[in-house]
Design an enzyme around this catalytic site. Structure first.
Site, PDB file in Angstrom:
ATOM      1  N   ASP A 168       0.807  -1.222   0.000  1.00  0.00           N
ATOM      2  CA  ASP A 168       0.000   0.000   0.000  1.00  0.00           C
ATOM      3  C   ASP A 168       0.836   1.266   0.000  1.00  0.00           C
ATOM      4  OD1 ASP A 168      -2.661  -0.732  -0.044  1.00  0.00           O
ATOM      5  OD2 ASP A 168      -2.785  -1.054   2.112  1.00  0.00           O
TER       6      ASP A 168
HETATM    7  C1  GLC Z   1      -1.868  -3.727   5.214  1.00  0.00           C
HETATM    8  C2  GLC Z   1      -3.040  -3.839   4.286  1.00  0.00           C
HETATM    9  C3  GLC Z   1      -2.762  -4.744   3.129  1.00  0.00           C
HETATM   10  C4  GLC Z   1      -1.464  -4.393   2.489  1.00  0.00           C
HETATM   11  C5  GLC Z   1      -0.336  -4.375   3.491  1.00  0.00           C
HETATM   12  C6  GLC Z   1       0.962  -3.924   2.885  1.00  0.00           C
HETATM   13  O1  GLC Z   1      -1.757  -4.915   5.955  1.00  0.00           O
HETATM   14  O2  GLC Z   1      -4.195  -4.259   4.946  1.00  0.00           O
HETATM   15  O3  GLC Z   1      -3.796  -4.661   2.201  1.00  0.00           O
HETATM   16  O4  GLC Z   1      -1.221  -5.320   1.477  1.00  0.00           O
HETATM   17  O5  GLC Z   1      -0.672  -3.498   4.533  1.00  0.00           O
HETATM   18  O6  GLC Z   1       0.982  -2.565   2.607  1.00  0.00           O
HETATM   19  C1  GLC Z   2      -0.787   2.476   5.698  1.00  0.00           C
HETATM   20  C2  GLC Z   2      -0.042   1.297   6.274  1.00  0.00           C
HETATM   21  C3  GLC Z   2      -0.375   0.039   5.536  1.00  0.00           C
HETATM   22  C4  GLC Z   2      -1.854  -0.114   5.427  1.00  0.00           C
HETATM   23  C5  GLC Z   2      -2.524   1.136   4.891  1.00  0.00           C
HETATM   24  C6  GLC Z   2      -4.015   0.971   4.938  1.00  0.00           C
HETATM   25  O1  GLC Z   2      -0.391   2.699   4.407  1.00  0.00           O
HETATM   26  O2  GLC Z   2       1.341   1.507   6.253  1.00  0.00           O
HETATM   27  O3  GLC Z   2       0.200  -1.056   6.199  1.00  0.00           O
HETATM   28  O4  GLC Z   2      -2.134  -1.172   4.575  1.00  0.00           O
HETATM   29  O5  GLC Z   2      -2.156   2.238   5.661  1.00  0.00           O
HETATM   30  O6  GLC Z   2      -4.731   2.094   4.709  1.00  0.00           O
END
Ligand code: GLC
Ligand code: GLC
Length: 811
Positions: free
Chosen positions: A488
């Site tokens: 993300d």
């Molecule tokens: C969080 C999100 C997931 C994403 C991960 C890596 O766990 O829920 O969707 O893949 O972060 O950014």
């Molecule tokens: C932030 C976090 C990630 C998560 C995302 C969800 O980017 O670092 O882990 O998946 O928020 O909104």
């Protein structure tokens, strides 16, 4: 670094419980109650909150995040024994106890404590088939003298919408409404207008007093640890109007030596048809509530409901059962992996102690992946979930990123544009078909964006998912990343300069240049699974078409996606490499090493081996595999959120546990069982129990991250419970390492194990048939035997008319 070994509890595998022996764990150690509509989070001091289906829109009890004392609120009980006030679960009174024990089990939590000759046992659970939480408090006089004491319960109502409840005080402090009838306190805020639901808190004995107004109960300037009413031993019988509605019962108890008393408290949620809302003007219809109360009014009823819950879990967990001789592996596989999979299936990333339940709903990619570990447990609900998820897909194959559990509608605030999302739909549907063989799901009329009339068979949704990648490729023929992919925080098109802008929604979600090697890996893996589905249940031409597309992406990846010693991570919006030896920081990322190797990209050229050797060299630490190295030390506007975290945390170099199983599975793909198991073991909760002092989160479930070597608190975990690691770790150990994998043609046995795991047996319920599989080493024997006869290949032929199959596999 200081390494102090200390435990806060232990596993009781025969009871399927984790036993916590001190209320003072480093962080609240929690559990989940409920498996369908009514849910509760409960900590080892009975803190937490309850909600119905949706932690944002139907919050029943209030919870305060970031507060001190930590974890205040939840199910609050007090015993005032001759002026000594204590709580059976330690909080909120926090009076030192003579003994304390908390047991987190499958869908229930118990507390047992003693103080001054009184023993209290509190059992909390959500019955299998009702929307309520039962809290049974059994109190026993273990002293030699008669005891007269007063018991108080307390909980604080949330005014339903948890976001509004925490911010819109100018309205909220005037709307709270309740009714009290005997031992039942009904919470009916907003019922007078558009809500057709209320909640109640009841106890099964006559009460000696009650409170529903927080200020009256607590007294001026006091807190939950020391309410004035409790200290005085006298409830004020307050009726809240506005302000802060609560529910508290007061019960006087007299016990002879050795005598015990059981009090059954029930927190219930009731929906009433609009036309039947009222009993009389302003008086709510209590008939359904009374019916619900009558089902849990006696100990025998509660015992039966508790036994029903135990039976439910017994049956669920018998679907995959391992005996390997390795206590920790057995415990994780047979109990905690599968349990955590059920929790992530229910919650996605919406409600935990770290996910407030007010922000995120059911994530598209998260829920799809959660299904991978869950499929064998309740396939019917998995099917329903797949359809719900597919229904937030758009016509062009892209998707909303999340949906709200209550409405099942795509969440516009969170948007979309994460280009990995569509392919996860293929992943979970493929897992469903391999598990169940139920191809009718492919014909299920499924809408786009929930628009009535737009329904197309689910198969068409899969086709559009795959086409989305085919139609959105960049300059190197690799898939465009969009807003981000699985990571993300890899926001290559965002370019945010203003504080506070959400990386998840700011800026254009598209860009014609930034590409993801990770999505390329996904496309190869799931494109091929889609082709297999087409081959089996659909059109051979479509299968051939997609195989050609896969070959193109594979070639692009072997060319532009290979860095010499490992797979590149991405190309940014300027066409520069991310995750390459050319970079100063962020030279190597974990995701493509795992996924591209799993997908078999560059297999003939030995890329997988090289990539995994590089993982070992640069990313593996004591507790798992870090997400990238070296960490970013400054903010990079062209990379986005990933570089916003201090080094070693979250996506900037922590062990982001979710992707550790990918590396482990990748190791089985190249036949390295030792590495596969080594990677599995490093971040596995049961294996980290001895370092709880450093790890700090629950040793029975995964946390989202463990701080990496570059972090200030190396080894410290965060964000327990809701992580895709649950599903992937179970897929890893059960399917890739132990090798029992559902395929479209039947159950396959293809272990890739370390030397220490070369003799085990698995019972696996598969398509209604019980498989007893023994894996062992024996000189002169190899391969698969079914009912004693050698079988070619790895797949056990689907039996006809048999309910049990016996197979052996010799390694
Ligand atoms: C969080 C999100 C997931 C994403 C991960 C890596 O766990 O829920 O969707 O893949 O972060 O950014
Ligand atoms: C932030 C976090 C990630 C998560 C995302 C969800 O980017 O670092 O882990 O998946 O928020 O909104």
């Amino acid at each position: 670094m200081r390494r102090k070994l200390m435990k806060y509890g232990y596993f009781d595998d025969s009871a399927r419980e984790y036993v916590i022996s001190t209320p003072e764990t480093p962080l609240p150690w929690i559990n989940y109650l409920g498996s369908n509509g009514f849910f509760g989070l409960i900590s080892n001091t009975a803190g937490g909150y309850c909600f119905y289906r949706d932690a944002k829109l139907r919050r029943i009890t209030r919870y305060r995040y970031n507060n001190v004392p930590v974890d205040e609120g939840g199910r609050m009980f007090y015993i005032n024994d001759a002026g000594t006030v204590w709580s059976p679960a330690f909080r909120p009174a926090r009076t030192p106890l003579d003994s304390y024990e908390c047991r987190h089990g499958m869908g229930y939590t118990t507390f047992e404590s003693t103080k001054n000759g009184i023993r209290a046992k509190l059992t909390c659970f959500v019955p299998k088939s009702d929307a309520c939480e039962i809290e049974r408090l059994v109190i026993k006089n273990e002293s030699n003298a008669k005891k007269e004491f007063t018991v108080f319960s307390a909980l604080e109502w949330c005014l339903w919408n948890a976001v509004d409840d925490a911010q819109n005080y100018q309205r909220n402090l005037s709307i709270g409404e309740l009714e009290v009838v005997g031992g039942t306190i009904y919470h009916k805020t907003e019922y007078r207008e558009r809500r057709n639901h209320y909640a109640f808190y009841n106890v099964n004995v006559p009460v000696d007093g009650f409170d529903t107004d927080r200020d009256c109960f607590l007294g001026a300037g006091r807190a939950w640890n020391d309410p004035a009413a409790v200290a005085a031993g006298k409830a004020t019988d307050s009726l809240a109007s506005g302000w802060y509605p609560i529910a508290s019962h007061m019960i006087k108890v007299t016990l002879a030596p050795g005598e015990e008393k059981s009090l059954i408290f029930q927190l219930g949620y009731i929906e009433v048809p609009r036309e039947e809302k009222w009993e009389s003007k302003g008086v709510i219809n209590k008939k359904p509530a009374k019916e619900l109360m009558s089902r849990y009014a006696t100990d025998a009823q509660v015992d039966a409901a508790f036994a029903e819950l135990a039976k439910y879990w017994e049956e669920l967990l018998s679907k995959y059962h391992l005996e390997s001789g390795n206590e920790k592996v057995d415990r994780m596989v047979n109990i905690w992996h599968q349990y955590q999979c059920m929790v992530t299936f229910n919650m996605s990333r919406s409600a935990s102690y770290w996910e407030t339940g007010t922000g995120r709903g059911m994530g598209f990619r998260d829920s799809c992946q959660d299904l991978l570990g869950f499929m064998h447990l309740i396939p019917e609900r998995a099917r329903e979930r797949i359809i719900d998820i597919a229904s937030i897909q758009f016509e062009n194959g892209s998707t909303y990123h999340q949906y709200q559990p209550l409405t099942k509608r795509g969440n516009a605030d969170i948007g979309g544009g994460f280009n990995d999302d569509p392919l996860w739909l293929v992943a979970c549907t493929s897992a469903y078909l391999r598990e169940t063989g139920d191809a009718t799901i492919l014909d299920h009329p499924t809408p786009f964006n929930n628009v009535e009339g737009s329904e197309k068979p689910l198969m068409e949704h899969l086709r559009r998912s795959v086409n989305f990648t085919i139609n959105n490729k960049g300059p190197h023929g690799l898939p465009l990343i969009g807003r981000a992919d699985w990571n993300d925080c890899l926001n290559l098109n965002c370019f945010s300069e203003e504080p506070g802008e959400s990386f998840q929604t700011f800026g254009p979600s598209e860009g014609p240049v930034a590409e993801s090697v990770f999505i390329a890996g996904m496309f190869v893996k799931y494109g091929l699974e889609y082709a297999d589905i087409c081959e089996h249940y659909g059109s051979k031409d479509e299968a051939a078409r997609v195989r050609e597309e896969v070959a193109k992406v594979k070639a692009a990846c072997e060319d532009a996606g290979w860095d010499g010693e490992w797979f590149v991570r991405a190309y940014d919006a300027y066409g520069h490499k991310v995750g390459s030896n050319e970079c100063e920081e962020g030279k190597i990322f974990i995701e493509p090493q795992g996924f591209c190797t799993m997908a078999g990209i560059g297999q003939e050229k030995g890329y997988g081996r090289k990539a995994l050797d590089s993982v070992k060299k640069y990313l593996v630490n004591d507790y798992g595999v870090e997400i990238l190295a070296p960490c970013y030390t400054t903010y990079h506007v062209e990379l986005g959120e990933i570089s916003s975290y201090p080094p070693g945390y979250k996506e900037n170099g922590a062990i982001f546990t979710h992707n550790n199983p990918w590396v482990s599975i990748a190791a089985t793909k190249i036949g390295d069982g030792e590495m596969a198991f080594d990677i599995y073991r490093r971040s596995c909760p049961a294996f980290l129990e001895d370092v709880s002092e450093i790890h700090r989160t629950e040793p029975y479930v995964y946390s989202q991250m463990i701080a990496g070597r570059a972090a200030v608190h190396y080894g410290e975990a965060k964000n327990s419970f809701l992580t895709g690691t649950a599903a992937w770790a179970f897929v890893d150990i059960s399917q890739a390492i132990l090798g029992i994998t559902p395929t479209l043609d039947g159950l396959s046995v293809n272990p890739c194990v370390p030397a220490e795991l070369s003799n085990y047996s698995v019972t696996r319920l598969y398509r209604g048939v019980k498989y007893n599989i023994k894996v062992k080493k024996e000189a002169g024997k190899s391969g698969l035997f079914v009912e004693g006869a050698a079988v070619s290949g790895n797949v056990i032929p689907l039996p006809t008319g048999k309910s049990e199959v016996n197979a052996e596999y010799y390694i």
